[in-house]
Design a protein around this motif. Structure first.
Motif, mmCIF file in Angstrom:
data_model
loop_
_atom_site.group_PDB
_atom_site.id
_atom_site.type_symbol
_atom_site.label_atom_id
_atom_site.label_comp_id
_atom_site.label_asym_id
_atom_site.label_seq_id
_atom_site.Cartn_x
_atom_site.Cartn_y
_atom_site.Cartn_z
ATOM 1 N N SER A 469 0.843 -1.201 0.000
ATOM 2 C CA SER A 469 0.000 0.000 0.000
ATOM 3 C C SER A 469 0.876 1.249 0.000
ATOM 4 O O SER A 469 1.870 1.325 0.713
ATOM 5 C CB SER A 469 -0.907 0.011 1.235
ATOM 6 O OG SER A 469 -1.753 -1.123 1.239
ATOM 7 N N THR A 470 0.486 2.215 -0.817
ATOM 8 C CA THR A 470 1.287 3.433 -0.966
ATOM 9 C C THR A 470 0.732 4.623 -0.196
ATOM 10 O O THR A 470 1.423 5.622 -0.040
ATOM 11 C CB THR A 470 1.386 3.811 -2.450
ATOM 12 O OG1 THR A 470 0.056 3.999 -2.989
ATOM 13 C CG2 THR A 470 2.103 2.715 -3.243
ATOM 14 N N ASN A 471 -0.509 4.547 0.260
ATOM 15 C CA ASN A 471 -1.083 5.679 0.986
ATOM 16 C C ASN A 471 -2.136 5.185 1.976
ATOM 17 O O ASN A 471 -2.503 3.995 2.000
ATOM 18 C CB ASN A 471 -1.697 6.697 0.022
ATOM 19 C CG ASN A 471 -2.690 6.059 -0.936
ATOM 20 O OD1 ASN A 471 -3.608 5.363 -0.513
ATOM 21 N ND2 ASN A 471 -2.493 6.285 -2.233
ATOM 22 N N ASP A 472 -2.647 6.104 2.799
ATOM 23 C CA ASP A 472 -3.620 5.751 3.828
ATOM 24 C C ASP A 472 -4.933 5.262 3.237
ATOM 25 O O ASP A 472 -5.590 4.382 3.809
ATOM 26 C CB ASP A 472 -3.884 6.962 4.732
ATOM 27 C CG ASP A 472 -2.713 7.263 5.652
ATOM 28 O OD1 ASP A 472 -1.961 6.322 5.964
ATOM 29 O OD2 ASP A 472 -2.547 8.429 6.052
ATOM 30 N N GLU A 473 -5.343 5.822 2.084
ATOM 31 C CA GLU A 473 -6.600 5.385 1.468
ATOM 32 C C GLU A 473 -6.538 3.906 1.094
ATOM 33 O O GLU A 473 -7.526 3.170 1.260
ATOM 34 C CB GLU A 473 -6.910 6.238 0.224
ATOM 35 C CG GLU A 473 -7.352 7.655 0.503
ATOM 36 C CD GLU A 473 -6.206 8.593 0.828
ATOM 37 O OE1 GLU A 473 -5.029 8.135 0.755
ATOM 38 O OE2 GLU A 473 -6.458 9.757 1.168
ATOM 39 N N ASP A 474 -5.384 3.456 0.608
ATOM 40 C CA ASP A 474 -5.224 2.044 0.263
ATOM 41 C C ASP A 474 -5.336 1.163 1.510
ATOM 42 O O ASP A 474 -5.954 0.093 1.474
ATOM 43 C CB ASP A 474 -3.874 1.815 -0.413
ATOM 44 C CG ASP A 474 -3.802 2.446 -1.789
ATOM 45 O OD1 ASP A 474 -4.876 2.724 -2.360
ATOM 46 O OD2 ASP A 474 -2.688 2.668 -2.287
ATOM 47 N N ILE A 475 -4.741 1.624 2.597
ATOM 48 C CA ILE A 475 -4.785 0.840 3.834
ATOM 49 C C ILE A 475 -6.216 0.730 4.351
ATOM 50 O O ILE A 475 -6.671 -0.347 4.758
ATOM 51 C CB ILE A 475 -3.873 1.475 4.900
ATOM 52 C CG1 ILE A 475 -2.410 1.428 4.431
ATOM 53 C CG2 ILE A 475 -4.014 0.765 6.240
ATOM 54 C CD1 ILE A 475 -1.448 2.145 5.358
ATOM 55 N N VAL A 476 -6.953 1.851 4.329
ATOM 56 C CA VAL A 476 -8.357 1.829 4.780
ATOM 57 C C VAL A 476 -9.175 0.882 3.909
ATOM 58 O O VAL A 476 -10.046 0.153 4.396
ATOM 59 C CB VAL A 476 -8.951 3.253 4.747
ATOM 60 C CG1 VAL A 476 -10.447 3.214 5.036
ATOM 61 C CG2 VAL A 476 -8.249 4.145 5.764
ATOM 62 N N GLY A 477 -8.890 0.878 2.615
ATOM 63 C CA GLY A 477 -9.639 0.025 1.697
ATOM 64 C C GLY A 477 -9.447 -1.457 1.934
ATOM 65 O O GLY A 477 -10.261 -2.271 1.470
ATOM 66 N N LEU A 478 -8.418 -1.846 2.688
ATOM 67 C CA LEU A 478 -8.192 -3.265 2.978
ATOM 68 C C LEU A 478 -9.182 -3.809 3.991
ATOM 69 O O LEU A 478 -9.355 -5.026 4.110
ATOM 70 C CB LEU A 478 -6.758 -3.471 3.491
ATOM 71 C CG LEU A 478 -5.642 -3.096 2.515
ATOM 72 C CD1 LEU A 478 -4.281 -3.275 3.161
ATOM 73 C CD2 LEU A 478 -5.733 -3.936 1.237
ATOM 74 N N GLY A 479 -9.841 -2.933 4.765
ATOM 75 C CA GLY A 479 -10.902 -3.365 5.665
ATOM 76 C C GLY A 479 -10.445 -4.140 6.882
ATOM 77 O O GLY A 479 -11.195 -4.983 7.395
ATOM 78 N N ALA A 514 -5.839 1.729 12.126
ATOM 79 C CA ALA A 514 -6.539 2.787 12.861
ATOM 80 C C ALA A 514 -5.983 4.157 12.518
ATOM 81 O O ALA A 514 -6.735 5.121 12.313
ATOM 82 C CB ALA A 514 -6.423 2.528 14.360
ATOM 83 N N ARG A 515 -4.668 4.259 12.476
ATOM 84 C CA ARG A 515 -4.052 5.554 12.157
ATOM 85 C C ARG A 515 -4.417 5.995 10.742
ATOM 86 O O ARG A 515 -4.683 7.176 10.498
ATOM 87 C CB ARG A 515 -2.539 5.459 12.326
ATOM 88 C CG ARG A 515 -1.794 6.726 12.002
ATOM 89 C CD ARG A 515 -0.333 6.638 12.417
ATOM 90 N NE ARG A 515 -0.165 6.816 13.860
ATOM 91 C CZ ARG A 515 1.007 6.792 14.485
ATOM 92 N NH1 ARG A 515 2.122 6.572 13.801
ATOM 93 N NH2 ARG A 515 1.078 6.975 15.787
ATOM 94 N N ALA A 516 -4.437 5.070 9.798
ATOM 95 C CA ALA A 516 -4.814 5.415 8.423
ATOM 96 C C ALA A 516 -6.251 5.912 8.364
ATOM 97 O O ALA A 516 -6.565 6.874 7.639
ATOM 98 C CB ALA A 516 -4.627 4.194 7.520
ATOM 99 N N THR A 517 -7.145 5.278 9.122
ATOM 100 C CA THR A 517 -8.541 5.717 9.166
ATOM 101 C C THR A 517 -8.645 7.129 9.720
ATOM 102 O O THR A 517 -9.371 7.980 9.181
ATOM 103 C CB THR A 517 -9.374 4.756 10.026
ATOM 104 O OG1 THR A 517 -9.365 3.459 9.433
ATOM 105 C CG2 THR A 517 -10.811 5.231 10.149
ATOM 106 N N ALA A 518 -7.924 7.396 10.808
ATOM 107 C CA ALA A 518 -7.967 8.728 11.423
ATOM 108 C C ALA A 518 -7.445 9.793 10.480
ATOM 109 O O ALA A 518 -7.952 10.924 10.450
ATOM 110 C CB ALA A 518 -7.164 8.719 12.728
ATOM 111 N N ARG A 519 -6.429 9.440 9.680
ATOM 112 C CA ARG A 519 -5.778 10.435 8.828
ATOM 113 C C ARG A 519 -6.485 10.637 7.484
ATOM 114 O O ARG A 519 -6.104 11.529 6.723
ATOM 115 C CB ARG A 519 -4.318 10.035 8.571
ATOM 116 C CG ARG A 519 -3.457 10.128 9.819
ATOM 117 C CD ARG A 519 -1.976 10.055 9.508
ATOM 118 N NE ARG A 519 -1.586 8.857 8.793
ATOM 119 C CZ ARG A 519 -0.342 8.397 8.743
ATOM 120 N NH1 ARG A 519 0.620 9.052 9.394
ATOM 121 N NH2 ARG A 519 -0.048 7.305 8.073
#
Length: 554
Positions: A469-479, A514-519
């Motif tokens: 994953s290259t950014n926070d949006e990608d991490i959030v998308g992993l669920g 969690a941090r990716a979701t917050a950001r």
């Protein structure tokens, strides 16, 4: 068939009633707005004290912010000043008039905003209107508080409009009963609402009808069938009035899906009601390292009754009673708040061998101070006071240190409308546990861990994708789960135990998710984008109205 004479009498009665209604409306307008000369004088004061940039616009607009507590420094105030900052950046021709009961000057207010929120506000488009009647909403009553404060808010809004009539009325506290008054005074003032919490909700009504005790329903009423029935009728009538008042809003923003669901049911304007998550300052927290962490279970919330700190004490007591390995050795000297923080701040501190519950919160008054002391006494009665610290009004710098070194965050308020502190704990890297209801359940800790930890296969799949994953949006998308939710003391205790024993690889995975979701979901930029979508049509509507007036005059 009625005779002609009776028909004439009927029409006459209707006409008299209509005339009385019109006279009443005119009387309210005259009493509230005052004379045109008075309003012109008020507007002239604002013009002399402000310098809007009208190079891209013919004349300035004046947005009145009905927020009687702009200097408190809480989450609601961050929303207020973030809205003002967003308006200044995109609409420099709009003057922001703040109706304030805090009795502070503009310069002092803006200095406090920058110190607390880090927002630099241009004073050239800020004007403060003092409200001397704020006591109408300040007082707490043992009974009929909702009704009395709502009526008080109407009178306070009347004073605000009397001292300056804006082009846009922005209400950001939750006093929906002010909307009909504003619309009655002039239909040309659009009403923009940002609601943090519905004044009344179906959850409150259900609690009363089911005779369940809670913050809004004490034991005296819950134990009496008659009083419960009477209060149910009172809530029913109040909900009808609240629904009527809310229908006058031009656009409604809510801070969570839970608040939105309730307002859609009450106001019946689903197309006009949208979620705009409040802005959270996640940048500073996101710089904290994810490990190592001390086994500290940290709570961050004001010492108010609805925050339910007693549930945290009970859950921690249950944890120590069922898992004796977490009990501090009898002969070991307990930590104080100062010694514990000093230990954590050492360059390479030794890991504490047992968990400690640290309750940090603000106390607004002597009642809050008493609640904090009551928590200390409860921990003592349960025999866990050696592992419980209650810290009142800690400086923000110390709060940041606790967030930096604690491993677990806990929040136990039921039906928390949003929960900015929860977002802050997630951004800071804490394994966060919150009540399985409202905002935390629907918006923040989603997806969540409830009974068991994710399987090794889930963790392996997430970790493999995480590395790509290259950014926070990608991490959030992993669920991947971002925290825990619980309801009872036993469930909170089990969640704390799971978080304490979570393998480091799993803990870091939850922390990063969690941090990716917050950001991504709860940042200042996300708030501004959502706010502009709701506010820009209002500005365009004002432009159309002004254009129509100019055409008529020509």
């Amino acid at each position: 068939m009625p005779s002609l004479e009776s028909l004439i009498h009927y029409c006459f009665a209707v006409g008299v009633l209509a005339m009385v209604g019109v006279a009443l409306v005119l009387a309210i307008q005259v009493f509230t707005l005052g004379t045109q000369a008075h309003q012109d004088n008020c507007k002239e004061k604002v013009k002399r004290a402000t310098k809007p940039d009208t190079t891209s616009h013919e004349e300035p607009y004046y947005a009145g912010f009905f927020h009687p507590y702009p200097n408190i420094g809480g989450g609601g105030e961050r929303v207020l000043w973030s809205m003002i900052k967003a308006i200044q950046d995109k609409y420099p021709f709009i003057v922001c008039v703040i109706y304030s009961g805090d009795n502070v000057t503009r310069d002092e207010l803006l200095r406090n905003v920058e110190a607390k929120f880090g927002l630099s506000i241009n004073p050239d488009t800020i004007y403060v209107v003092d409200l001397s009647w704020r006591w109408l909403i300040d007082r707490k009553f043992p009974r009929f508080t909702l009704l009395v404060q709502s009526l008080g808010s109407i009178l306070l809004a009347g004073q605000a409009i009397n001292r300056f009539r804006p082009d846009i009325f922005i209400e950001s506290v939750g006093f929906a009963f002010t909307y009909p008054l504003v619309r009655l005074l002039t239909a040309r003032i659009p009403i923009v609402a940002y609601t943090h919490y519905p004044t009344i909700s179906s959850d409150m009504q259900t609690m009363v009808s089911s005779r369940e005790t809670g913050v809004n329903n004490d034991q005296t009423i819950a134990s009496s069938p008659l009083l419960s029935r009477l209060k149910s009728l009172y809530y029913w009538g109040f909900a009808l009035a609240y629904s009527f008042a809310g229908s006058f809003a031009s656009t409604i923003m809510t801070n969570s899906s839970w608040t939105q669901d309730h307002l859609v049911k009450l106001f019946r304007m689903p197309k006009m009601t949208k979620v705009v998550y409040p802005p959270c300052d996640t940048k500073a927290f996101s710089e904290f390292p994810l490990s190592p962490r001390q086994p500290l279970v940290m709570s961050l919330a004001q010492f108010r009754p609805e925050k339910n700190h007693k549930l945290q004490i009970s859950a921690f007591a249950h944890l120590l009673a069922t898992r004796p390995e977490y009990v501090a050795p009898p002969g070991e000297r307990p930590f104080t708040a100062e010694s514990l923080l000093t230990h954590c701040c050492q360059p390479e501190p030794a890991t504490i061998r047992y968990p400690i519950l640290v309750l940090i919160g603000g106390a607004r008054n002597i009642e809050d101070e008493a609640r904090a002391e009551e928590l200390r006494q409860l921990a003592k009665r349960l025999g866990i006071d050696r592992q419980v610290l209650v810290i009142v009004n800690a400086p923000w710098g110390q709060v940041l240190e606790w967030l930096k070194y604690s491993k677990i965050g806990i929040h136990t308020m039921r039906d928390e409308h949003f929960g900015i502190n929860i977002v802050e704990m997630m951004a800071a890297g804490l394994l966060t546990i919150a009540h399985d209801s409202a905002g935390p359940k629907l918006d923040i800790i989603s997806p969540a861990i409830r009974d068991t930890l994710p399987s090794d296969m889930q963790l392996a799949e997430f970790t493999a994708k995480l590395d790509r994953s290259t950014n926070d949006e990608d991490i959030v998308g992993l669920g991947f789960p971002v925290g825990w939710v619980a309801t009872t003391a036993e469930q909170f205790a089990d969640s704390i135990a799971l978080a304490l024993v979570a393998p480091s690889q799993l803990a870091i995975a939850v922390q990063r998710a969690a941090r990716a979701t917050a950001r991504t979901k709860f940042t200042e930029d996300a708030f501004r984008l959502g706010f502009y979508k709701r506010f820009s049509p209002v500005v365009r509507w004002l432009d159309i109205q002004r254009s129509d007036i100019d055409d008529t005059e020509d």
